[in-house]
Enzyme design. Structure first.
Site, PDB file in Angstrom:
ATOM      1  N   GLU A 235       0.454  -1.276  -0.106  1.00  0.00           N
ATOM      2  CA  GLU A 235       0.256  -0.245  -0.403  1.00  0.00           C
ATOM      3  C   GLU A 235       0.745   1.296  -0.004  1.00  0.00           C
ATOM      4  OE1 GLU A 235      -2.627  -0.200   3.356  1.00  0.00           O
ATOM      5  OE2 GLU A 235      -3.068  -2.299   2.853  1.00  0.00           O
ATOM      6  N   PRO A 236       2.193   1.320  -1.318  1.00  0.00           N
ATOM      7  CA  PRO A 236       2.413   3.145  -1.178  1.00  0.00           C
ATOM      8  C   PRO A 236       1.365   4.329  -1.107  1.00  0.00           C
ATOM      9  CG  PRO A 236       2.255   1.733  -3.478  1.00  0.00           C
ATOM     10  CD  PRO A 236       2.011   0.891  -2.314  1.00  0.00           C
ATOM     11  N   GLY A 237       1.468   4.828  -0.678  1.00  0.00           N
ATOM     12  CA  GLY A 237       1.109   5.778  -0.957  1.00  0.00           C
ATOM     13  C   GLY A 237       2.042   7.426  -1.264  1.00  0.00           C
ATOM     14  N   ARG A 238       2.724   8.213  -0.060  1.00  0.00           N
ATOM     15  CA  ARG A 238       3.784   8.994  -0.651  1.00  0.00           C
ATOM     16  C   ARG A 238       4.674   8.534  -1.482  1.00  0.00           C
ATOM     17  NH1 ARG A 238       8.520  10.492   2.927  1.00  0.00           N
ATOM     18  NH2 ARG A 238       9.060  12.176   2.365  1.00  0.00           N
ATOM     19  N   TYR A 277       5.234  17.094  11.408  1.00  0.00           N
ATOM     20  CA  TYR A 277       6.393  16.208  12.033  1.00  0.00           C
ATOM     21  C   TYR A 277       8.042  16.953  11.665  1.00  0.00           C
ATOM     22  CZ  TYR A 277       3.078  13.557   8.686  1.00  0.00           C
ATOM     23  OH  TYR A 277       1.712  13.648   7.731  1.00  0.00           O
ATOM     24  N   CYS A 302      -0.165  33.880  10.852  1.00  0.00           N
ATOM     25  CA  CYS A 302       0.587  34.423  12.490  1.00  0.00           C
ATOM     26  C   CYS A 302       0.070  33.706  13.510  1.00  0.00           C
ATOM     27  CB  CYS A 302      -0.709  35.126  12.905  1.00  0.00           C
ATOM     28  SG  CYS A 302      -0.628  36.664  11.637  1.00  0.00           S
ATOM     29  N   GLU A 303       1.740  32.567  13.125  1.00  0.00           N
ATOM     30  CA  GLU A 303       1.104  31.202  13.208  1.00  0.00           C
ATOM     31  C   GLU A 303       3.318  31.716  13.872  1.00  0.00           C
ATOM     32  OE1 GLU A 303      -0.475  29.134  15.562  1.00  0.00           O
ATOM     33  OE2 GLU A 303      -2.143  29.847  14.562  1.00  0.00           O
ATOM     34  N   TYR A 331       0.119  14.593   0.818  1.00  0.00           N
ATOM     35  CA  TYR A 331       0.169  15.660   2.014  1.00  0.00           C
ATOM     36  C   TYR A 331       0.506  16.684   1.456  1.00  0.00           C
ATOM     37  CZ  TYR A 331       0.026  10.624   3.306  1.00  0.00           C
ATOM     38  OH  TYR A 331      -0.087   9.875   3.364  1.00  0.00           O
TER      39      TYR A 331
END
Length: 382
Positions: A235-238, A277, A302-303, A331
């Site tokens: 199940e590859p995603g990234r 992360y 503003c973070e 993502y």
């Protein structure tokens, strides 16, 4: 890239069709006859899903919305897996209607499955792996899967309830740097063979780092599957989409406080991974000369955590210059948000010959489209 920015504006997600095809080619070359399911959460754009489905790839879905996307592009039956630690009644019903395989994540889930379901049991091998804590899904303290000791009982419960217990599933995390982590996980699964007997399927998940030794991981996964007499699924995603995507952002200006900042028009609302992360994405200046100095790349929110990169060496930036943030195909758009009522960027694909618009840029009206006026609220009937 400059042409895309001129035509579609910035921030902008840019995808490369050739790299999408190349990534799938690398997976197929390493894993050979393995069944491949794309982890849709990495990037659920319908155009990309249609492209993968046409290439023979199935989908792993973890929400009702993702199941609906799979149905929209025509995926069903053996091309569909429904995963997740807290599935809703809607997700069970939609998955059953489409004939999906369910991944059982906890003992109690056996009693929640639709009658006559096909299922895999997700195993938590209780491993510490080489990735960020938020990505370590196979750690003992994570919320995913059942313990090694629980596996035989869950398989037996599935069969007693009239379901088809296909086998086991293990996904130990994402962006894993050390191939030995996969070897360790497969080793712990092999120890179950004495109590499970032969199985039809071993799903080895994904999570491979972008520079992973796919050949080595594939050999270990095939050996583990053969140990159970099972077919191998992955199940590859990234891995399939990250390197095919770039976030283009435009320099707004610079600022010098305790550090030197280049201010850009993209930030945490377009690429959350650095804040979430501590992910590090390659940054490329699309302008030349003017010396070299070190900058933090800061977004407009503003973070204090709204930084796309730290300590990046760049030529002296000027307003209007373009930066390319690499490995944003996974993502980036998927985790983008309307925080601060920011409009999500457009998504475009370079086919090798032309730019193709996959998703138009949102307008502010799109962001608040589901919000009701006082008159609509009174007549809504809730």
């Amino acid at each position: 890239m400059h042409e895309a920015a001129r035509r579609f504006g910035t921030p902008l997600y840019v995808y490369d069709a050739a790299e999408l095809d190349a990534a799938l080619g690398r997976v197929r070359a390493a894993f050979r006859d393995t069944r491949v399911y794309y982890a849709m959460k990495a990037n659920p754009n319908l155009h990309l899903l249609r492209r993968l489905l046409a290439a023979g790839v199935g989908f792993e879905c973890v929400s009702a919305g993702e199941i609906a996307r799979a149905e929209q592009v025509g995926a069903a039956g053996e091309r569909l897996i429904v995963n997740g630690p807290a599935k809703s009644a809607e997700e069970y019903q939609a998955g059953a209607r489409l004939g999906a395989t369910f991944i059982v994540d906890r003992e109690e889930e056996v009693g929640l499955l639709p009658p006559g379901s096909r299922a895999l049991v997700r195993v938590n091998p209780a491993l510490e792996v080489s990735t960020h804590d938020h990505l370590a899904t196979g750690a003992a303290q994570s919320k995913f899967g059942v313990s090694l000791a629980q596996v035989p009982g869950v398989l037996a419960a599935l069969r007693a309830a009239g379901h088809t217990a296909l086998g086991l599933h293990v996904h130990i995390g994402s962006a894993i740097r050390n191939a030995d982590d996969f070897t360790a996980a497969f080793g712990r699964l092999r120890d179950l063979r004495a109590v499970t007997g032969p199985l039809e399927v071993l799903d080895a998940g994904g999570g491979w780092g972008l520079d992973a030794d796919l050949g080595g991981i594939a050999r270990e996964a095939h050996a583990a599957a053969a140990h159970f007499g099972a077919q191998l699924w992955v199940e590859p995603g990234r891995y399939l989409v990250a390197q095919a995507g770039t976030l283009l952002t435009q320099v707004v200006g610079t600022k010098h406080t305790g550090r030197d900042f280049v201010l850009v028009d993209a930030g945490m609302t377009e690429l959350l991974r650095p804040m979430l992360y501590g992910a590090q994405h390659p940054v490329t200046a699309l302008w030349e000369g003017r010396g070299q100095s070190v900058w933090d790349v800061a977004g407009p929110a503003c973070e204090s955590g709204d930084l796309l990169a730290r300590a990046v060496t760049l030529p002296a930036p000027r307003p209007g210059d373009l930066l390319a943030i690499g490995e944003a195909g996974a993502y980036g758009a998927a985790m983008s948000s309307g925080y601060l009522t920011r409009s999500r960027p457009a998504e475009v694909l370079w086919t090798g010959e032309a730019w193709q618009l996959l998703r138009r840029r949102e307008t502010p009206q799109d962001v608040w489209a589901a919000e009701l006026t006082p008159e609509e609220s009174q007549s809504a009937g809730y």
